[in-house]
Structures are given as C-alpha cells and as structure tokens.
Design an enzyme around this catalytic site. Structure first.
Site, mmCIF file in Angstrom:
data_model
loop_
_atom_site.group_PDB
_atom_site.id
_atom_site.type_symbol
_atom_site.label_atom_id
_atom_site.label_comp_id
_atom_site.label_asym_id
_atom_site.label_seq_id
_atom_site.Cartn_x
_atom_site.Cartn_y
_atom_site.Cartn_z
ATOM 1 N N GLY A 18 0.720 -0.844 0.494
ATOM 2 C CA GLY A 18 -0.242 -0.157 -0.085
ATOM 3 C C GLY A 18 0.487 1.693 -0.271
ATOM 4 O O GLY A 18 0.122 2.091 -0.488
ATOM 5 N N ASP A 19 2.130 1.269 0.982
ATOM 6 C CA ASP A 19 2.911 2.334 0.515
ATOM 7 C C ASP A 19 4.529 2.393 0.043
ATOM 8 O O ASP A 19 5.073 2.475 0.599
ATOM 9 C CB ASP A 19 3.178 3.347 1.986
ATOM 10 C CG ASP A 19 2.954 4.967 1.905
ATOM 11 O OD1 ASP A 19 3.583 4.955 0.459
ATOM 12 O OD2 ASP A 19 3.748 5.230 3.054
#
Length: 295
Positions: free
Chosen positions: A201-202
């Site tokens: 996600g990041d």
C-alpha cells in the site's frame, strides 16, 4: 521520546517523516527498533503490527517481528541494514508476486467483507467492525470496501485526495477538473478486472529495507486489498529499483496486457499524497498526468 520500560542506549536512526526512530537496547540485552511520537493516534501502532503480520502470512518477503505494541510506541526486531543485491532484487520480485497472489477479502480494508450484504457500495459491506483507514504520513483515507477496484480507486483514493488538495491549494482548479475527468473514465482506464491483491500500500523504495545479507524486508505498510499494479507503480515512481525485481515478478505472475499504459494512472495516488504533504512540483505532475488520462 517514549521508550519501552528498561530500554537503554537510545540512538536516533533514519525513519519516516512522521515518527521518531530509535535503535535501543532492551532490558534482555537484545537490540530493537522503536518508532514513537507524542501525538500518535490510539491504535495506530497496533494497526501497523497487524498489517505487518498480514503481509508476513504468505512467508514470501521478510517483515520485522513485532516485539511490543503500545499506543505510544512500536517495538520491532532490529534488522542490520545492508544493500539489496541482484539476488535480493529477484527475491523481492518473486516475494511481491506471492504476497499479491495471497489475496485479500475485498477491495478495501483487511477485514472480511460480508457475503450477500446490502450496503451502499454495490452489495459489499464491512464485517461489522470499524474499517481502519489507510494512513500515508499524516493523511488518512477511507478503506471501506467497494465491489470493484475502479470504484474503490475513484471513491476511496482519487476523489478524497483531489478535493482535499484543492481545498489546501495544493492543486489548481484546472488540475482538479482534470482529475474529475479521470474519475469519470476510470472504469475504461483500469484494465482487465482482477481479484483483490494483498497490497503493501505504500511501497516506495524507502519502505523496502535490505539487510546485511542483501535480503529484502518490507516495512511501514499501509496495507489493504487492491489492484496489484498499484504496488509496482509506486515502486517505479521514487528511486530506480533494479529491473530484476520486475522481471522476477512477471516470471511468476505476468501482468495483464496494457499494464505499461496504466503505470502513471496508479502513480496519481502517491503524487497526490506528496502534493498534500510536501507541495512543490508534485501538484504540477498530478495535473500533467491527469490531463493525459482525462482527455
């Protein structure tokens, strides 16, 4: 600075833009990594611990063991830093493919989506528990499940970020209009339908930690269920990761046709985040990409 009881010899180390990061000696004599800050949100570090465990479940890429969780700090095993060699880059590519393939229960939060629900998002609703938001630095975004990826990307990522960036004058009115046009077209732009992947996600290069033996470790997740191309697009945006990462990934799980044309579409997410957090030229980069896809 708040440290676990009995910790000694704190030494500041490189960390993110939000938390303080320390190398400490614990009461039992072992070395650990501690992240902490005075205004941490209740449950923030517990959520990160859960996300690390979720990414570690497939056993595909190493994640640091959680040693202690408190609302004031998170204690992780210390991983002696090194450099990602070619073998490590291939290991990362194969590992990401396996993590993505492990899947997620829905597009959105890690919690289960209820079967046959009747929520306002195409029949997909949460498991009854509060849906933990996605965190990018000091920003929080909704992770409530939606029935398909295009809708999730539009409603839970692009539109909230675009409106906030415009309100804070990080985006021009023209850029906002171009992004709204992208949102109108996102179903046709998003490519073939895929099941929800288990995302870091990041996943920018700074959140891939190399140990002293050249093995990759994943750190600082903002994990959720989404399109696997998101992680790969973000990894391409900041820094110059080895081509071995992507070659090894595609050997195991080839990407769908047209993925090259979608890379910048997914990069709108981290660029919007950076426009909000850091300003500068990120807003102009968002506008240029949005005009390309929104025409």
């Amino acid at each position: 600075m708040t440290l676990p009881a009995g910790a000694t010899d704190p030494r500041r180390v490189g960390g993110g833009d939000l938390n303080e990061a320390w190398r400490v000696t614990l009461a039992d004599g072992s070395t650990a990594f501690v992240k902490t800050r005075a205004d941490a949100r209740p449950g923030e570090y517990a959520l990160e611990a859960t996300q690390l465990a979720w990414l570690g479940e497939p056993g595909a890429v190493r994640v640091p063991a959680v040693l202690e969780v408190d609302d004031r700090y998170l204690v992780l095993e210390w991983v002696e830093p090194g450099r990602l060699d070619d073998a490590g880059a291939q290991e990362l590519g194969r590992g990401l493919a396996r993590i993505h393939a492990a899947g997620a229960p829905c597009f959105g939060n890690m919690g289960r989506a209820s079967a046959g629900g009747s929520g306002g998002d195409g029949g997909v609703v949460g498991s009854g528990e509060a849906q933990a938001p996605a965190t990018f630095g000091s920003l929080q975004l909704p992770n409530d499940p939606m029935a398909d990826w295009a809708s999730f990307y539009r409603e839970r990522r692009l539109l909230p970020l675009a409106k906030l960036a415009h309100d804070r004058r990080a985006l021009s009115p023209g850029a906002l209009h171009a992004l709204e046009r992208v949102c109108e077209r996102v179903e046709e732009l998003a490519g073939p339908a895929e099941p929800p992947a288990r995302l870091h996600g990041d996943l920018w290069a700074g959140n891939v930690h190399a140990d002293a033996r050249g093995h990759p470790w994943l750190i600082d997740p903002s994990a959720y269920g989404g399109h696997r191309e998101i992680d790969l697009a973000m990894l391409r945006l900041f820094g110059t990761p080895s081509a071995h990462v992507f070659a090894a990934y595609e050997e195991l799980t080839p990407l769908a046709d047209g993925w090259e044309q979608r890379v910048q579409l997914w990069q709108l997410l981290p660029l919007l985040v950076h426009a909000l957090l850091f300003g500068g030229s990120y807003g102009a980069a968002v506008e240029q990409i949005a005009r390309h896809y929104g025409r």
